[in-house]
Enzyme design. Structure first.
Site, PDB file in Angstrom:
ATOM      1  N   GLU A  45      -4.057 -12.700  -4.670  1.00 21.10           N
ATOM      2  CA  GLU A  45      -3.529 -13.135  -3.373  1.00 21.10           C
ATOM      3  C   GLU A  45      -2.017 -13.262  -3.404  1.00 21.10           C
ATOM      4  OE1 GLU A  45      -5.789 -16.643  -2.370  1.00 21.10           O
ATOM      5  OE2 GLU A  45      -7.558 -15.425  -1.910  1.00 21.10           O
ATOM      6  N   CYS A  54      -8.328  -7.298  -2.537  1.00 19.72           N
ATOM      7  CA  CYS A  54      -9.671  -7.698  -2.959  1.00 19.72           C
ATOM      8  C   CYS A  54      -9.968  -7.190  -4.369  1.00 19.72           C
ATOM      9  CB  CYS A  54     -10.708  -7.096  -2.017  1.00 19.72           C
ATOM     10  SG  CYS A  54     -10.691  -7.752  -0.356  1.00 19.72           S
ATOM     11  N   GLU A  56     -12.612  -5.577  -5.432  1.00 20.70           N
ATOM     12  CA  GLU A  56     -13.177  -4.220  -5.458  1.00 20.70           C
ATOM     13  C   GLU A  56     -12.067  -3.178  -5.436  1.00 20.70           C
ATOM     14  OE1 GLU A  56     -13.868  -6.771  -3.503  1.00 20.70           O
ATOM     15  OE2 GLU A  56     -15.824  -6.588  -2.560  1.00 20.70           O
TER      16      GLU A  56
HETATM   17  N1  THU Z   1     -12.230 -10.904  -1.206  1.00 21.03           N
HETATM   18  C1  THU Z   1     -12.505  -9.974  -2.157  1.00 21.03           C
HETATM   19  O1  THU Z   1     -11.898  -9.955  -3.237  1.00 21.03           O
HETATM   20  N2  THU Z   1     -13.449  -9.042  -1.889  1.00 21.03           N
HETATM   21  C2  THU Z   1     -14.126  -8.958  -0.722  1.00 21.03           C
HETATM   22  O2  THU Z   1     -14.835  -7.982  -0.491  1.00 21.03           O
HETATM   23  C3  THU Z   1     -14.022 -10.037   0.274  1.00 21.03           C
HETATM   24  C4  THU Z   1     -12.891 -10.979   0.071  1.00 21.03           C
HETATM   25  C5  THU Z   1     -11.175 -11.891  -1.465  1.00 21.03           C
HETATM   26  C6  THU Z   1      -9.959 -11.715  -0.610  1.00 21.03           C
HETATM   27  C7  THU Z   1      -9.366 -13.100  -0.647  1.00 21.03           C
HETATM   28  O3  THU Z   1      -8.537 -13.193  -1.794  1.00 21.03           O
HETATM   29  C8  THU Z   1     -10.568 -14.011  -0.804  1.00 21.03           C
HETATM   30  O4  THU Z   1     -11.644 -13.192  -1.208  1.00 21.03           O
HETATM   31  C9  THU Z   1     -10.947 -14.755   0.454  1.00 21.03           C
HETATM   32  O5  THU Z   1     -11.091 -13.890   1.506  1.00 21.03           O
END
Ligand code: THU
Length: 133
Positions: A45, A54, A56
């Site tokens: 983040e 994210c 993935e």
């Molecule tokens: N997040 C992921 O890493 N993968 C996803 O498919 C959904 C959301 C993360 C993004 C952010 O850092 C946190 O989860 C909250 O949304």
């Protein structure tokens, strides 16, 4: 041979590296290539929110930038930081679209399942009628 359960356990390990001070939600991903390599990713983040990425996409972009584009499966786990994942963490829409760039319709996405431990969904199940050029 990397089983779905093993790939999910590697996603749990990847999740330990999550950098998520803004949402407090930690996600891990383990991407298996057709050549048998496992590439890990976590969410990263940013204070400006928009640059956050994210788990993935971290894994997929790491792989592609290393010349790997043939993928066998991905496992994803997520939960508030400090808690064990006890529900599925389905990939967001942007990550599904990124998967559709590199993966077939039957690409397995392995998530937590309360009864079986893990459950595999196909990319087509999670992203029907996907956009492509
Ligand atoms: N997040 C992921 O890493 N993968 C996803 O498919 C959904 C959301 C993360 C993004 C952010 O850092 C946190 O989860 C909250 O949304």
């Amino acid at each position: 041979m990397v089983t779905h359960k093993r790939l999910y356990d590697l996603a749990l390990e990847a999740r330990e590296k999550a950098y998520c001070p803004h949402s407090g939600f930690a996600v891990g991903a383990a991407l298996l290539t057709k050549s048998g390599k496992v590439i890990l990713g976590c969410n990263i983040e940013n204070a400006a929110y928009g640059p956050s990425v994210c788990a993935e996409r971290t894994a997929i972009f790491k792989a592609v930038s290393d010349g790997e584009m043939d993928f066998e499966a991905i496992a994803v786990c997520g939960a508030p930081q400090g808690q064990e994942p006890d529900s599925p963490c389905p990939p967001c829409g942007i990550c599904r679209q990124v998967m559709s760039e590199f993966c077939d319709k039957d690409f397995p996405i392995i998530l937590f399942d309360p009864e079986e431990g893990t459950k595999a969904y196909t990319l087509e199940e999670l992203l029907p009628l996907s956009f492509s050029l």
